[in-house]
Design a protein around this motif. Structure first.
Motif, PDB file in Angstrom:
ATOM      1  N   VAL A 107       0.861  -1.191   0.000  1.00 50.78           N
ATOM      2  CA  VAL A 107       0.000   0.000   0.000  1.00 50.78           C
ATOM      3  C   VAL A 107       0.898   1.242   0.000  1.00 50.78           C
ATOM      4  O   VAL A 107       1.906   1.272   0.712  1.00 50.78           O
ATOM      5  N   PRO A 108       0.582   2.281  -0.788  1.00 54.89           N
ATOM      6  CA  PRO A 108       1.375   3.515  -0.747  1.00 54.89           C
ATOM      7  C   PRO A 108       1.469   4.059   0.677  1.00 54.89           C
ATOM      8  O   PRO A 108       0.489   4.017   1.436  1.00 54.89           O
ATOM      9  N   PRO A 109       2.643   4.584   1.070  1.00 53.71           N
ATOM     10  CA  PRO A 109       2.831   5.040   2.454  1.00 53.71           C
ATOM     11  C   PRO A 109       1.781   6.022   2.948  1.00 53.71           C
ATOM     12  O   PRO A 109       1.347   5.934   4.097  1.00 53.71           O
ATOM     13  N   VAL A 110       1.357   6.974   2.095  1.00 53.93           N
ATOM     14  CA  VAL A 110       0.402   7.983   2.563  1.00 53.93           C
ATOM     15  C   VAL A 110      -0.983   7.397   2.813  1.00 53.93           C
ATOM     16  O   VAL A 110      -1.814   8.023   3.479  1.00 53.93           O
ATOM     17  N   ALA A 111      -1.248   6.198   2.270  1.00 53.28           N
ATOM     18  CA  ALA A 111      -2.576   5.593   2.428  1.00 53.28           C
ATOM     19  C   ALA A 111      -2.569   4.407   3.382  1.00 53.28           C
ATOM     20  O   ALA A 111      -3.607   3.765   3.570  1.00 53.28           O
ATOM     21  N   ARG A 112      -1.430   4.105   3.997  1.00 52.06           N
ATOM     22  CA  ARG A 112      -1.338   2.892   4.804  1.00 52.06           C
ATOM     23  C   ARG A 112      -2.227   2.960   6.044  1.00 52.06           C
ATOM     24  O   ARG A 112      -2.890   1.986   6.389  1.00 52.06           O
ATOM     25  N   GLY A 163      -0.738  -9.290   3.214  1.00 56.44           N
ATOM     26  CA  GLY A 163      -1.209  -8.317   2.242  1.00 56.44           C
ATOM     27  C   GLY A 163      -2.389  -8.844   1.454  1.00 56.44           C
ATOM     28  O   GLY A 163      -3.280  -8.077   1.063  1.00 56.44           O
ATOM     29  N   GLN A 164      -2.441 -10.166   1.235  1.00 52.63           N
ATOM     30  CA  GLN A 164      -3.588 -10.767   0.558  1.00 52.63           C
ATOM     31  C   GLN A 164      -4.850 -10.619   1.393  1.00 52.63           C
ATOM     32  O   GLN A 164      -5.942 -10.392   0.867  1.00 52.63           O
ATOM     33  N   THR A 165      -4.701 -10.717   2.725  1.00 49.06           N
ATOM     34  CA  THR A 165      -5.838 -10.538   3.618  1.00 49.06           C
ATOM     35  C   THR A 165      -6.376  -9.113   3.544  1.00 49.06           C
ATOM     36  O   THR A 165      -7.595  -8.887   3.571  1.00 49.06           O
ATOM     37  N   ALA A 213       5.786   8.008  -2.229  1.00 54.02           N
ATOM     38  CA  ALA A 213       4.881   7.930  -1.083  1.00 54.02           C
ATOM     39  C   ALA A 213       3.432   7.741  -1.501  1.00 54.02           C
ATOM     40  O   ALA A 213       2.650   7.108  -0.776  1.00 54.02           O
ATOM     41  N   ILE A 214       3.055   8.264  -2.670  1.00 51.64           N
ATOM     42  CA  ILE A 214       1.667   8.099  -3.112  1.00 51.64           C
ATOM     43  C   ILE A 214       1.508   6.913  -4.059  1.00 51.64           C
ATOM     44  O   ILE A 214       0.438   6.711  -4.625  1.00 51.64           O
ATOM     45  N   GLY A 215       2.600   6.153  -4.258  1.00 50.02           N
ATOM     46  CA  GLY A 215       2.491   4.912  -5.012  1.00 50.02           C
ATOM     47  C   GLY A 215       2.873   4.988  -6.466  1.00 50.02           C
ATOM     48  O   GLY A 215       2.601   4.053  -7.218  1.00 50.02           O
ATOM     49  N   LEU A 216       3.523   6.080  -6.919  1.00 46.24           N
ATOM     50  CA  LEU A 216       3.951   6.143  -8.306  1.00 46.24           C
ATOM     51  C   LEU A 216       5.163   5.241  -8.530  1.00 46.24           C
ATOM     52  O   LEU A 216       5.992   5.079  -7.636  1.00 46.24           O
ATOM     53  N   PRO A 217       5.299   4.676  -9.727  1.00 45.75           N
ATOM     54  CA  PRO A 217       6.497   3.878 -10.037  1.00 45.75           C
ATOM     55  C   PRO A 217       7.694   4.799 -10.223  1.00 45.75           C
ATOM     56  O   PRO A 217       7.930   5.326 -11.316  1.00 45.75           O
ATOM     57  N   ILE A 218       8.439   5.012  -9.163  1.00 48.13           N
ATOM     58  CA  ILE A 218       9.465   6.044  -9.172  1.00 48.13           C
ATOM     59  C   ILE A 218      10.565   5.758 -10.178  1.00 48.13           C
ATOM     60  O   ILE A 218      11.146   6.671 -10.764  1.00 48.13           O
ATOM     61  N   ALA A 219      10.878   4.475 -10.427  1.00 52.75           N
ATOM     62  CA  ALA A 219      11.917   4.151 -11.409  1.00 52.75           C
ATOM     63  C   ALA A 219      11.516   4.638 -12.799  1.00 52.75           C
ATOM     64  O   ALA A 219      12.324   5.222 -13.534  1.00 52.75           O
TER      65      ALA A 219
END
Length: 535
Positions: free
Chosen positions: A55-60, A125-127, A321-327
């Motif tokens: 999960v993206p850090p800001v939404a965890r 995480g599946q749960t 932090a918001i889940g973007l593919p940073i690479a």
């Protein structure tokens, strides 16, 4: 709260669920700030029992709270789980203990094999992904709870903080209690109003800062930093306030968290860029660094580059932090940077030329130099070009890439100034008079304190067309050109007096013309000698 085994993790969650029900009953009876903090603490403990790495850090936190609510509904509807069916600390050697399914459910508790939570057993995480679907499949079952609710999933979004008066909640019409992206419509409206007020306040601050520019650069940058500071405070304060008092939930809470995460990282990147520029301007305030010198401009350039790189890194962390593919984002920035570099090649050449001028330091601001057949005083060495004030007071602007490749003669770098003058004495000056003139000039210059003795040279150098040439070559120990001109004038007047005192004078261009039939001096001398010879 223990996570040493699958049994400990499930037992910890069930204990937290029971404690949550007790505190909710107390909070509903008498809402208070302490009660709200207690519920938030229990929610955070439930979140800590879950694997939220995907999960993206800001939404965890919001995702974890939502998952905890679904788990409370699930375990409140199903028969109480048999804890003895799950491995405890004495049965963890088997491979099955690493991934345990709770009987009668698709929920799993797994061993964390790396990361900060290594060695702990958490809801997988599946749960986290399957809990909402499983709840919807059993929500028809009755909920075992002392609370006057039908489900935690429908009750949780309607819960508010202690600052929202109960009378306001009672007056809200049912149409505004319907969920929009998992949050009641009235909360979305309230959140929008609070956000709009914050945005207007920041915009007014920005207008006030822009309307009153400050001439002092460091102070002016400090004033400009108030805007990103206010923006960061808005993102840091408004989101927790909304989450704690308005109590956003569902997808709307996740989107709001991401939006505020973006705003926060933009504000931090902005602040970093301003802070680097402030540091550079503070260094430029040193008396040794002229404001328009190459050093000052390169400090500003370096601060700008550091600010861009630092801001990019901060924004990259914000994207992560918001889940973007940073690479992928960084790869795109690299390709875009290459395209920009090709488009701005002439500008980059001048930039590199400015750096080379800084490294080699052939000239500084205020230096008098000769370049490309022109002469002038350097006034500004900028990032793109160098500006030079010519002798006729015109301003010459030379691109740094060209200026760095020129042959530059810097007169201001001389450690002493040269007098190299040839004196022309009349041809009727006798040998003894010539020696006297040379000796007296040499002695006079040797006694002069402004003359470097080791470089003094006064020599009879040859016969000119109309003068006997005496070369005077000396170095004057000064770098001030006006002082040099004054010393040279005084020495020339002294030499003028010495030449006249020795009974000779300076020659000037002349020639002797002999008329036809008239014997010249040489022929007359030969004729006179022949007449004196005996017959």
């Amino acid at each position: 709260m223990r996570t040493d085994s699958p049994r400990d993790t499930l037992q910890s969650f069930l204990e937290l669920r029971d404690e949550m029900e007790r505190q909710l009953l107390a909070y509903l009876a008498a809402p208070s700030l302490a009660g709200a903090h207690g519920l938030a603490l229990l929610s955070d403990q439930m979140v800590a029992l879950q694997d939220l790495e995907l999960v993206p850090p800001v939404a965890r936190r919001e995702t974890g709270i939502e998952t905890g609510v679904y788990l409370m509904d699930i375990f409140g509807r199903l028969p109480a789980p048999d804890l003895s069916a799950l491995p405890d600390t004495s049965g963890l050697e088997s491979e099955e203990a690493r991934n345990v399914r709770i009987p009668g459910t698709p929920l799993r508790i797994v061993l964390m094999e790396d990361g900060d939570r290594e060695g702990e057993y958490l809801f997988s995480g599946q749960t986290v992904q399957s809990a909402p679907r499983f709840y919807r499949s059993i929500r028809y079952l009755p909920l075992r709870t002392a609370l006057p609710i039908e489900s935690f999933a429908s009750f949780s979004p309607q819960l508010t903080g202690p600052l929202v008066p109960p009378g306001v909640l009672a007056a809200i019409p049912p149409s505004l209690r319907t969920l929009w992206l998992g949050t009641p419509a009235w909360k979305v409206l309230a959140f929008g109003i609070v956000t709009a007020i914050g945005i207007v306040a920041v915009a007014q601050l920005h207008r006030a800062v822009s309307a009153r520019p400050v001439s002092h650069r460091v102070l002016g940058l400090a004033v400009k930093a108030l805007v990103p500071l206010a923006l960061a405070a808005l993102a840091v304060w408004l989101l927790p306030f909304a989450m704690f008092q308005i109590n956003l939930a569902g997808d709307f809470a996740e989107y709001a968290g991401k939006a505020f995460g973006v705003v926060l990282h933009i504000a931090l990147a902005w602040l970093f860029a301003i802070a680097v520029r402030m540091a550079a301007e503070w260094l430029i305030l040193s008396p040794r660094i002229p404001d328009e010198s190459l050093d000052a401009n390169l400090l500003r350039l370096l601060s700008g580059l550091i600010g861009i790189v630092g801001a990019t890194i901060i924004l990259a962390f914000g994207g992560q932090a918001i889940g973007l593919p940073i690479a992928s984002v960084l790869a795109g920035l690299g390709i875009g940077g290459l395209a920009v570099a090709l488009a701005l090649r002439p500008t980059l050449e001048n930039l590199v030329g400015g750096v080379m001028l800084y490294v080699d330091r052939p000239v500084r601001v205020g230096d008098f130099c000769c370049f490309g057949g022109q002469m002038g005083t350097v006034e500004v060495i900028g990032i793109r070009s160098t500006r030079i004030r010519a002798l006729d007071r015109t301003l010459i602007s030379v691109p740094n890439a060209q200026f760095a490749d020129m042959q530059i003669i810097n007169f201001s770098k001389r450690d002493r100034l040269l007098i190299d003058e040839t004196l022309g004495l009349r041809y009727d000056t006798g040998a003894d008079a010539m020696r006297t003139v040379i000796d007296r000039i040499r002695a006079h210059l040797a006694a002069e304190p402004s003359v470097e003795p080791a470089t003094l040279r006064v020599r009879f150098t040859g016969y000119g067309e109309s003068a006997l040439n005496v070369n005077v070559r000396i170095y004057i120990m000064t770098v001030d050109f006006d002082e040099f001109l004054a010393i040279r004038e005084r020495l020339f007047l002294d030499i003028f007096g010495i030449v006249q005192d020795c009974g000779t004078d300076f020659a000037f261009p002349s020639q002797t013309v002999y008329l036809s039939g008239e014997a010249g001096p040489a022929l007359s001398a030969l004729q006179a000698g022949a007449q004196r010879e005996p017959a």
